[in-house]
Structures are given as C-alpha cells and as structure tokens.
Motif scaffolding. Structure first.
Motif, PDB file in Angstrom:
ATOM      1  N   MET A   1       7.592   0.806   3.051  1.00 17.75           N
ATOM      2  CA  MET A   1       6.167   0.984   2.790  1.00 17.75           C
ATOM      3  C   MET A   1       5.408  -0.200   3.385  1.00 17.75           C
ATOM      4  N   SER A   2       4.183   0.058   3.729  1.00 19.24           N
ATOM      5  CA  SER A   2       3.323  -1.042   4.109  1.00 19.24           C
ATOM      6  C   SER A   2       1.915  -0.716   3.628  1.00 19.24           C
ATOM      7  N   ARG A   3       1.059  -1.701   3.748  1.00 23.48           N
ATOM      8  CA  ARG A   3      -0.298  -1.577   3.232  1.00 23.48           C
ATOM      9  C   ARG A   3      -1.013  -0.312   3.732  1.00 23.48           C
ATOM     10  N   GLN A   4      -0.805   0.028   5.016  1.00 22.79           N
ATOM     11  CA  GLN A   4      -1.490   1.197   5.590  1.00 22.79           C
ATOM     12  C   GLN A   4      -1.003   2.504   4.958  1.00 22.79           C
ATOM     13  N   ASP A   5       0.248   2.509   4.471  1.00 24.48           N
ATOM     14  CA  ASP A   5       0.777   3.725   3.854  1.00 24.48           C
ATOM     15  C   ASP A   5       0.307   3.876   2.414  1.00 24.48           C
ATOM     16  N   VAL A   6      -0.123   2.768   1.822  1.00 22.84           N
ATOM     17  CA  VAL A   6      -0.363   2.735   0.381  1.00 22.84           C
ATOM     18  C   VAL A   6      -1.851   2.745   0.034  1.00 22.84           C
ATOM     19  N   LEU A   7      -2.641   2.014   0.804  1.00 21.83           N
ATOM     20  CA  LEU A   7      -4.047   1.829   0.442  1.00 21.83           C
ATOM     21  C   LEU A   7      -4.974   2.514   1.432  1.00 21.83           C
ATOM     22  N   VAL A   8      -6.087   3.036   0.907  1.00 21.74           N
ATOM     23  CA  VAL A   8      -7.166   3.468   1.783  1.00 21.74           C
ATOM     24  C   VAL A   8      -8.410   2.671   1.401  1.00 21.74           C
ATOM     25  N   SER A   9      -9.250   2.418   2.380  1.00 24.59           N
ATOM     26  CA  SER A   9     -10.472   1.649   2.132  1.00 24.59           C
ATOM     27  C   SER A   9     -11.579   2.569   1.632  1.00 24.59           C
ATOM     28  N   ASP A 211      -1.416  -9.493   2.169  1.00 23.91           N
ATOM     29  CA  ASP A 211       0.037  -9.619   2.028  1.00 23.91           C
ATOM     30  C   ASP A 211       0.471 -11.085   2.015  1.00 23.91           C
ATOM     31  N   ASP A 212      -0.138 -11.898   2.867  1.00 20.74           N
ATOM     32  CA  ASP A 212       0.219 -13.324   2.915  1.00 20.74           C
ATOM     33  C   ASP A 212      -0.109 -14.022   1.601  1.00 20.74           C
ATOM     34  N   GLU A 213      -1.302 -13.729   1.076  1.00 19.14           N
ATOM     35  CA  GLU A 213      -1.697 -14.341  -0.206  1.00 19.14           C
ATOM     36  C   GLU A 213      -0.760 -13.892  -1.325  1.00 19.14           C
ATOM     37  N   LEU A 214      -0.373 -12.613  -1.293  1.00 16.32           N
ATOM     38  CA  LEU A 214       0.496 -12.081  -2.345  1.00 16.32           C
ATOM     39  C   LEU A 214       1.884 -12.713  -2.271  1.00 16.32           C
ATOM     40  N   ALA A 215       2.434 -12.811  -1.061  1.00 15.37           N
ATOM     41  CA  ALA A 215       3.769 -13.404  -0.897  1.00 15.37           C
ATOM     42  C   ALA A 215       3.763 -14.854  -1.395  1.00 15.37           C
ATOM     43  N   LYS A 216       2.693 -15.575  -1.088  1.00 18.28           N
ATOM     44  CA  LYS A 216       2.562 -16.979  -1.506  1.00 18.28           C
ATOM     45  C   LYS A 216       2.474 -17.070  -3.031  1.00 18.28           C
ATOM     46  N   THR A 242       1.180  -4.367 -10.632  1.00 16.36           N
ATOM     47  CA  THR A 242       2.083  -5.337 -10.021  1.00 16.36           C
ATOM     48  C   THR A 242       3.253  -4.637  -9.337  1.00 16.36           C
ATOM     49  N   TRP A 243       3.709  -3.510  -9.903  1.00 14.63           N
ATOM     50  CA  TRP A 243       4.766  -2.732  -9.245  1.00 14.63           C
ATOM     51  C   TRP A 243       4.289  -2.278  -7.861  1.00 14.63           C
ATOM     52  N   VAL A 244       3.048  -1.856  -7.778  1.00 16.05           N
ATOM     53  CA  VAL A 244       2.492  -1.461  -6.478  1.00 16.05           C
ATOM     54  C   VAL A 244       2.547  -2.646  -5.513  1.00 16.05           C
ATOM     55  N   VAL A 245       2.177  -3.826  -6.010  1.00 18.36           N
ATOM     56  CA  VAL A 245       2.181  -5.011  -5.141  1.00 18.36           C
ATOM     57  C   VAL A 245       3.594  -5.325  -4.656  1.00 18.36           C
ATOM     58  N   LEU A 246       4.552  -5.406  -5.595  1.00 14.69           N
ATOM     59  CA  LEU A 246       5.890  -5.870  -5.233  1.00 14.69           C
ATOM     60  C   LEU A 246       6.674  -4.816  -4.453  1.00 14.69           C
ATOM     61  N   HIS A 247       6.612  -3.574  -4.899  1.00 20.50           N
ATOM     62  CA  HIS A 247       7.438  -2.517  -4.299  1.00 20.50           C
ATOM     63  C   HIS A 247       6.765  -1.871  -3.100  1.00 20.50           C
ATOM     64  N   GLU A 248       5.471  -1.632  -3.202  1.00 20.22           N
ATOM     65  CA  GLU A 248       4.781  -0.848  -2.188  1.00 20.22           C
ATOM     66  C   GLU A 248       4.132  -1.723  -1.112  1.00 20.22           C
ATOM     67  N   LEU A 250       4.509  -5.394  -0.751  1.00 23.73           N
ATOM     68  CA  LEU A 250       5.406  -6.428  -0.222  1.00 23.73           C
ATOM     69  C   LEU A 250       6.774  -5.853   0.152  1.00 23.73           C
ATOM     70  N   GLY A 251       7.060  -4.621  -0.289  1.00 26.02           N
ATOM     71  CA  GLY A 251       8.271  -3.940   0.166  1.00 26.02           C
ATOM     72  C   GLY A 251       9.572  -4.448  -0.436  1.00 26.02           C
ATOM     73  N   HIS A 252       9.510  -5.046  -1.641  1.00 25.02           N
ATOM     74  CA  HIS A 252      10.755  -5.449  -2.288  1.00 25.02           C
ATOM     75  C   HIS A 252      11.521  -4.206  -2.747  1.00 25.02           C
ATOM     76  N   ASP A 253      12.862  -4.268  -2.662  1.00 25.15           N
ATOM     77  CA  ASP A 253      13.673  -3.069  -2.862  1.00 25.15           C
ATOM     78  C   ASP A 253      13.776  -2.601  -4.301  1.00 25.15           C
ATOM     79  N   ASP A 254      14.387  -3.409  -5.130  1.00 26.13           N
ATOM     80  CA  ASP A 254      14.722  -2.955  -6.478  1.00 26.13           C
ATOM     81  C   ASP A 254      13.708  -3.515  -7.469  1.00 26.13           C
TER      82      ASP A 254
END
Lengths: 283, 99
Positions: A1-9, A211-216, A242-248, A250-254
């Motif tokens: 997943m990436s931001r473009q797949d998950v969010l619309v403006s 994404d950069d701010e979230l990873a930091k 937060t699940w959306v942030v981490l899984h969708e 930032l793309g963390h797996d589990d």
C-alpha cells in the motif's frame, strides 16, 4: 500500500462527487453530523448501530456487513471513499472493517469533514437514495484484528502502541476528554506499551502528516520496525486511525487493531496494568 | 465557579459536578459567537487531549480533570487559544476569541 492507494484529497473528492462507481460514505462519532449537511451523494453509516452488533459486544459479522452494504447500495466493484468528523476517527474504524471484510477498493478522504468545512466546500442536506445491491463480503481477515489473549501474550514481545492521550495512558482520566469520565474499568495502560497518541499522526486540519514525518514520529517514540504490532485505544476507533498509518501508509506488515481496547483490557480480571507516564525512550 | 451554571449547553443527565471536571465555553470573533469551530483541549504540556465541534451558538464542553489546560479553536474565521485552570471538580468556563 502507499499513500496514493489509501488517501484521496478534498480536491479529488469534489471532482468525483456523483461519479459512477465511486461511493462516498460518511461515518461520524456524532451520528447526527451527517443530517446537518454532507457531501453531495454521500450515504451515512451509523457506527453505533450499523458497524457493531446490537446485542453482543462485537463488530458486525460477515452476514451483517453484507446486509449493511447491500442496503446502502454499495457494489463489490465500487470505489468506497470514507470520511467523517473528529479527524476521521470513525471513518478510519470503518475503513479497517472494510479491509477486514475484504472490500477491494476503499479509501479515506484526507482531512475528513474538518478540512472540507475549513476549506468552505459545499455540504448539502439532500436526501440520498441508492438502489439496493447484493454485496458479498470475504471471510474476516484476522491478520489485522487482535483479540485479548494475544494482547496479553504480546506484553514485552510485540510493539504495543497505546494511541490514547497521555492522561488516559497514565491513568489520570479514563476516556477522551469530550466524554463523561464515569467508567467501570481500571485506569492505566498495558505494560510495555509505548504511548504514541493518534493526534501526533495528524495535522491540525485533520489530514495525515507526511510519510517522512510519520516514520520519524514512530521511530523517535520507540517503535521497533522489526517487531509485529498491536495498536489499541479505548474502543478501537483511534487505534484504527493509527492502524491506517502503520499498515496502510507506512506499509508495516504485521499490524493489528485491538478493537476490544482499553474498555475490554481494563475490565479483565488478573491481567497486568501499569500506571504512570510513559518511560522516556533512551533515558 | 460561582453562581448558577450557564445552561446554554445542557450537561448529559447524571453528570455529577461534585466529581466531574467540566470545561466549557464559547468561541467568539469580535464578540459574536462562532458556530462550528473545531475546539481542541491541550494538556499542561501542550499535548492534544480531545477535540469537539462548537455548537451553532459557539458553545463547547470537555470532561477533563483538575489541572492547567489550553483551549484552542480553529475556524473559517481564524484561530485562537486561551488557558484555563481547573482547581478541582465542577464547571469551569472560558471564552476563546478567534481572529
């Protein structure tokens, strides 16, 4: 997943209102917000009565989810765009349920109602009717849903991310501060949990941070990339954010959402509870 | 904290003001109420605690705990914030001006 797949403006949403094959669904904490004005063509979902079982404490089951989406006029092939008030808390909760039941194409409107209103975009009170469909859900994907026993087993083993406010984490208050505080469960948090409030992942206008701010943010708060993760809050809606942030995003797996959250954990007999402010990482 | 509580925003039935710490107020711009502002409650460290949407008459309310808080409002008319200290349970009120 990436931001473009998950969010619309909001701009994208405004251009796509009324587009065939795109369904806007509004999910609010305040279940009357929709009635005061909504995106043109959007259908309301009431999280208290339509996303939860009316008797048992649980989310709706597969058959109930199918009935709901059929009645709302959603096709399996539709792009579903979820949005709502309160920084998309309950829209994120619905998003997680749509993923749980395998909807192919579901997105969140970045910023939800708040950004839409702050931008001064049009809301309407028109009654929306969509013809009923026959919706088929998948078996629930339990790789994104945590239950109480695995939460207890995760103590000291997985990332436990408590996304409530610092005062709820420490045990000073039992619910978000816009709700009455009389609750039956014990205050505090799950031992070894890190406190990364959901709000740190959002800008003031309700949009997600970059994404950069979230990873930091998660890195600095003691989130261990190499471990599996369970996120929780009070009733599972802020932890969906937060699940959306981490899984969708930032793309963390589990990464699992523990929708039982503190209302369940804080009521369990005999489980360990910690009180007090978070440990400082690296201190 | 003295006098009759402002009735403009009714508290939920059963709210016990001898136990609950309620922070309430109104969002104003140029002295006039601002409807539908997004009001955030920040704790003593500036951390987000909660957010509500002000009513048509600009009123908002939080259930908190004794302590020092910041009320921050965001609206189409601008933003603003004000500090509020609750020394104990009861109803504590403040006005937030946005510009």
């Amino acid at each position: 997943m990436s931001r473009q797949d998950v969010l619309v403006s909001a701009d994208w949403a405004e251009k796509n209102l009324g587009t065939e094959g795109i369904v806007f669904l509004e999910v609010d904490e305040d279940t009357t917000a929709y009635d005061g004005g909504h995106l043109a063509g959007a259908v309301k979902i009431n999280w208290t009565t339509e996303l939860q079982d009316a008797v048992r404490r649980d989310i709706v089951d597969k058959a109930q989810f199918e009935q709901l989406l059929s009645a709302k006029g959603v096709n399996n092939s539709d792009t579903v765009v979820l949005y709502g008030g309160n920084n998309n808390w309950f829209a994120a909760y619905a998003y997680w349920q749509f993923k749980l039941y395998g909807h192919a194409d579901v997105k969140l409107l970045d910023g939800g109602r708040k950004k839409w209103e702050l931008d001064g975009r049009t809301l309407t009170t028109d009654v929306v009717e969509r013809p009923a469909t026959t919706y088929t859900a998948q078996e629930p994907d339990l790789s994104i849903r945590a239950f109480r026993d695995e939460v207890v087993d995760a103590i000291g083993a997985k990332n436990l991310v408590d996304v409530r406010s610092p005062d709820e984490f420490s045990g000073k208050i039992l619910a978000p501060a816009h709700l009455p505080q009389e609750q039956s469960q014990r205050p505090g948090h799950i031992p070894t949990a890190v406190n990364i409030p959901w709000s740190k992942a959002a800008n003031e206008d309700g949009t997600f941070k970059s994404d950069d701010e979230l990873a930091k943010l998660y890195g600095e708060a003691g989130y261990d990339d190499s471990k599996s993760t369970i996120a929780y809050c009070r009733i599972g809606e802020r932890s969906s954010h937060t699940w959306v942030v981490l899984h969708e995003l930032l793309g963390h797996d589990d990464v699992k959402n523990y929708d039982g959250s503190w209302t369940e954990y804080g009521s369990l007999i005999g489980v360990p509870i910690e009180l007090g402010a978070p440990q400082k990482v690296g201190a | 904290m003295c006098g009759a509580p402002d009735q403009s925003l009714a508290l939920p039935p059963g709210t016990d003001l001898s136990r609950e710490t309620v922070l309430a107020g109104r969002v104003v711009a140029g002295g006039e109420p601002v409807a539908g502002a997004f009001v955030r409650l920040l704790d003593g460290t500036g951390e987000f605690t909660a957010e509500v949407v002000a009513s048509a008459s600009g009123d908002f309310r939080f259930f908190a705990a004794p302590g020092t808080w910041t009320l921050r409002a965001l609206s189409r008319a601008g933003s603003g914030q004000t500090a509020l200290t609750a020394d104990g349970p009861g109803l504590h009120q403040a006005e937030v001006a946005v510009a």
